[in-house]
Design a protein around this motif. Structure first.
Motif, short mmCIF file in Angstrom:
data_model
loop_
_atom_site.label_atom_id
_atom_site.label_comp_id
_atom_site.label_asym_id
_atom_site.label_seq_id
_atom_site.Cartn_x
_atom_site.Cartn_y
_atom_site.Cartn_z
N PRO A 87 0.79 -1.23 0.00
CA PRO A 87 0.00 0.00 0.00
C PRO A 87 0.83 1.29 0.00
O PRO A 87 0.40 2.28 -0.57
CB PRO A 87 -0.83 -0.12 1.28
CG PRO A 87 -0.16 -1.17 2.10
CD PRO A 87 0.54 -2.08 1.16
N VAL A 88 2.00 1.29 0.61
CA VAL A 88 2.79 2.53 0.64
C VAL A 88 3.27 2.87 -0.78
O VAL A 88 3.02 3.97 -1.29
CB VAL A 88 3.98 2.39 1.62
CG1 VAL A 88 4.90 3.60 1.49
CG2 VAL A 88 3.48 2.25 3.04
N LEU A 89 3.94 1.92 -1.42
CA LEU A 89 4.47 2.20 -2.75
C LEU A 89 3.34 2.43 -3.76
O LEU A 89 3.40 3.36 -4.58
CB LEU A 89 5.35 1.03 -3.22
CG LEU A 89 5.94 1.24 -4.61
CD1 LEU A 89 6.88 2.45 -4.63
CD2 LEU A 89 6.68 -0.01 -5.08
N ASN A 90 2.29 1.61 -3.72
CA ASN A 90 1.22 1.77 -4.69
C ASN A 90 0.52 3.13 -4.56
O ASN A 90 0.16 3.74 -5.56
CB ASN A 90 0.18 0.65 -4.53
CG ASN A 90 0.64 -0.66 -5.15
OD1 ASN A 90 1.76 -0.76 -5.63
ND2 ASN A 90 -0.20 -1.66 -5.10
N ASN A 91 0.35 3.60 -3.34
CA ASN A 91 -0.25 4.92 -3.18
C ASN A 91 0.65 6.01 -3.76
O ASN A 91 0.17 6.96 -4.37
CB ASN A 91 -0.57 5.20 -1.70
CG ASN A 91 -1.98 4.78 -1.34
OD1 ASN A 91 -2.95 5.43 -1.74
ND2 ASN A 91 -2.12 3.68 -0.62
N ALA A 92 1.94 5.87 -3.54
CA ALA A 92 2.87 6.85 -4.12
C ALA A 92 2.78 6.84 -5.65
O ALA A 92 2.71 7.88 -6.30
CB ALA A 92 4.30 6.53 -3.67
N ILE A 93 2.72 5.64 -6.22
CA ILE A 93 2.60 5.50 -7.68
C ILE A 93 1.29 6.12 -8.15
O ILE A 93 1.23 6.82 -9.17
CB ILE A 93 2.69 4.01 -8.09
CG1 ILE A 93 4.10 3.48 -7.81
CG2 ILE A 93 2.32 3.82 -9.55
CD1 ILE A 93 4.22 1.96 -7.96
N SER A 94 0.23 5.88 -7.40
CA SER A 94 -1.09 6.43 -7.77
C SER A 94 -1.09 7.95 -7.79
O SER A 94 -1.72 8.56 -8.66
CB SER A 94 -2.15 5.94 -6.77
OG SER A 94 -3.33 6.70 -6.90
N GLY A 95 -0.41 8.56 -6.82
CA GLY A 95 -0.38 10.03 -6.81
C GLY A 95 0.11 10.58 -8.13
O GLY A 95 -0.45 11.53 -8.68
N ILE A 96 1.14 9.96 -8.68
CA ILE A 96 1.69 10.39 -9.98
C ILE A 96 0.74 9.98 -11.11
O ILE A 96 0.43 10.78 -12.01
CB ILE A 96 3.09 9.75 -10.21
CG1 ILE A 96 4.05 10.09 -9.07
CG2 ILE A 96 3.63 10.17 -11.58
CD1 ILE A 96 4.42 11.54 -8.93
N ASP A 97 0.28 8.74 -11.08
CA ASP A 97 -0.56 8.21 -12.18
C ASP A 97 -1.84 9.04 -12.35
O ASP A 97 -2.18 9.44 -13.47
CB ASP A 97 -0.91 6.75 -11.88
CG ASP A 97 -1.78 6.14 -12.96
OD1 ASP A 97 -1.24 5.80 -14.03
OD2 ASP A 97 -3.01 6.02 -12.75
N GLN A 98 -2.54 9.28 -11.24
CA GLN A 98 -3.79 10.04 -11.35
C GLN A 98 -3.51 11.46 -11.85
O GLN A 98 -4.26 12.01 -12.67
CB GLN A 98 -4.52 10.09 -10.01
CG GLN A 98 -5.02 8.73 -9.55
CD GLN A 98 -5.94 8.82 -8.34
OE1 GLN A 98 -6.33 9.90 -7.92
NE2 GLN A 98 -6.30 7.69 -7.79
N ALA A 99 -2.42 12.07 -11.36
CA ALA A 99 -2.09 13.43 -11.79
C ALA A 99 -1.77 13.47 -13.28
O ALA A 99 -2.11 14.44 -13.98
CB ALA A 99 -0.92 13.96 -10.97
N LEU A 100 -1.13 12.41 -13.80
CA LEU A 100 -0.82 12.40 -15.23
C LEU A 100 -2.09 12.23 -16.08
O LEU A 100 -2.20 12.81 -17.16
CB LEU A 100 0.21 11.29 -15.55
CG LEU A 100 1.61 11.52 -14.95
CD1 LEU A 100 2.55 10.39 -15.36
CD2 LEU A 100 2.19 12.88 -15.37
N TRP A 101 -3.05 11.45 -15.59
CA TRP A 101 -4.36 11.37 -16.30
C TRP A 101 -5.05 12.73 -16.27
O TRP A 101 -5.68 13.14 -17.27
CB TRP A 101 -5.25 10.31 -15.65
CG TRP A 101 -4.95 8.90 -16.09
CD1 TRP A 101 -4.13 8.01 -15.46
CD2 TRP A 101 -5.46 8.23 -17.25
NE1 TRP A 101 -4.10 6.82 -16.17
CE2 TRP A 101 -4.90 6.93 -17.26
CE3 TRP A 101 -6.32 8.60 -18.28
CZ2 TRP A 101 -5.19 6.00 -18.26
CZ3 TRP A 101 -6.62 7.67 -19.27
CH2 TRP A 101 -6.05 6.39 -19.26
N ASP A 102 -4.94 13.42 -15.16
CA ASP A 102 -5.54 14.75 -15.03
C ASP A 102 -4.90 15.71 -16.05
O ASP A 102 -5.59 16.44 -16.78
CB ASP A 102 -5.32 15.25 -13.59
CG ASP A 102 -6.09 16.52 -13.26
OD1 ASP A 102 -7.12 16.80 -13.93
OD2 ASP A 102 -5.69 17.22 -12.31
N ILE A 103 -3.57 15.67 -16.13
CA ILE A 103 -2.84 16.53 -17.08
C ILE A 103 -3.21 16.16 -18.52
O ILE A 103 -3.47 17.04 -19.36
CB ILE A 103 -1.32 16.37 -16.86
CG1 ILE A 103 -0.92 17.03 -15.53
CG2 ILE A 103 -0.52 16.94 -18.03
CD1 ILE A 103 0.48 16.69 -15.06
#
Ligand code: MG
Length: 402
Positions: A87-103
């Protein structure tokens, strides 16, 4: 078009309520002036560990990378630490992934649901939570939500595991959130019978066991609740006991939902391919973000399994927006959990989805359609507190799953 790159990544910790609502928000800034994206990296119980993983490991890797290559960055982030998952690493990855979809959505001037394939529905049906001290109070709360237009309501009594007035603890028993699994099942059956009898057949009722039972007691409970015609029974088993779902399937037709504790496709593959569950309800940031959730949704669709992404108060508003874009697109959307944020959270996150008459709607902005008031958020820092409700104990004082 010139390549737009990741110029900086900022992390924000916000707490608007109790220790169960500590949000981790990620902001990816780009080489294009004014263009940024937001992502949810919320692991409310271990927020500082997620920020550390981002700061020391994920952000140094993504700086300078092409913002459009979200798939490649997702795949490389999964493996570039060598030791992976969790959960720690996946959440960190998600923060970037969701932001890139937003961009990506902002660049295309499209909402994320259009990037995924476009809408299959105009609004996402939601369920909300009713609780109470006794069956009468649970019923009153269900009826209150019915009057607000909710057609799906999760019913609990006394929180997860139920509250028992007195438990026969041993001498010198330590403090903690005690519960009795056997009393819980008796009380919940009494409550469900009462609520169903009074609301009739048209309200969809749900219940979350929160992994509080032994596997064999769960099999019995899933059979016992069958007459109450639940929309689904959630987290009746722990991730480590998934194989017991086979036993439930052989013995009853209670719809089963599972997933908020899962981190990796290997953990949900068995449930999908053996058709052991009816609803996948992973926490989208914990599985790695929109990219991971899209893949799981499509995998589930082939097997007739629907989505029901985790959407409680410990998913950040950005995460709720991500859930909604997936919901509006997914051909196999089932239901969306909704936690009814107060006006402070709406002020802090302009564009936060709204619910009207039991359906959730996005803002009309491109990308995830949500923004973040950093100045307001700075007034609500997180507090380092030890959670009490997760210190769960059986009647003899032994620790158990919360
Ligand atoms: Mg749950």
């Amino acid at each position: 078009m010139a390549t737009i790159t990741i110029r900086d990544v900022q992390t924000f910790l916000v707490q608007t309520g109790g220790p169960g609502a500590r949000f981790v928000v990620v902001k990816v800034l780009t080489s294009e002036p004014g263009l940024y994206g937001l992502g949810c990296a919320t692991f409310t119980q271990r927020y500082a560990a997620v920020v550390g993983a981002l700061k020391h490991h994920v952000i140094p890797f993504v700086l300078g990378k092409d913002v459009l290559r979200s798939e490649e960055l997702f795949q490389m982030n999964l493996v570039q630490g060598y030791w992976r998952n969790g959960p720690v690493l996946n959440n960190a990855i998600s923060g970037i992934d969701q932001a890139l979809w937003d961009i990506k959505g902002k660049l295309a001037n499209m909402p994320v649901y259009d990037l995924l394939g476009g809408k299959c529905r105009e609004g996402a049906a939601v369920y909300t939570h009713a609780d109470g001290r006794d069956p009468q109070e649970v019923l009153e709360n269900v009826q209150k939500f019915r009057e607000q237009g909710y057609r799906y309501v999760r019913i609990q009594m006394g929180g997860y595991g139920g509250k028992q007035d007195s438990l026969p603890k041993p001498e010198s028993a330590p403090g903690g959130a005690y519960f009795d699994p056997r009393a819980y099942t008796r009380n919940m059956l009494r409550m469900m019978e009462y609520v169903r009898e009074h609301v009739g057949g048209e309200v969809e009722l749900l219940h979350d066991v929160h992994e509080r039972l032994s596997p064999i007691d769960t099999v019995k409970f899933a059979k016992d609740v069958e007459p109450f015609n639940l929309f689904f029974l959630e987290d009746s088993l722990a991730p480590e006991d998934i194989e017991y779902f086979r036993m439930i399937r052989q013995q009853c037709a209670t719809p089963i939902a599972m997933g908020e504790l899962l981190n990796n496709p290997r953990e949900w593959r068995l449930m999908i391919e053996e058709r052991l569950v009816d609803f996948l309800r992973m926490h989208v940031s914990q599985m790695g973000g929109i990219t991971a959730a899209r893949n799981a949704a499509l995998h589930a669709q082939i097997y007739g399994i629907r989505t029901a992404w985790h959407g409680p108060g410990d998913t950040s508003p950005v995460g709720h927006a991500a859930n909604l874009h997936l919901d509006l697109w997914a051909p196999n959307f089932g239901i969306q959990e909704w936690c009814r944020f107060d006006s402070l959270v709406y002020d802090m996150f302009p564009g936060l989805p709204v619910v009207r008459n039991g359906y959730m709607y996005p803002s009309d902005k491109p990308g995830l359609g949500i923004d973040f008031d950093e100045t307001l958020a700075a007034k609500y820092p997180v507090k380092d507190e030890v959670d009490w409700w997760t210190q769960t104990r059986l009647p003899d004082g032994s620790p158990t799953r919360p």
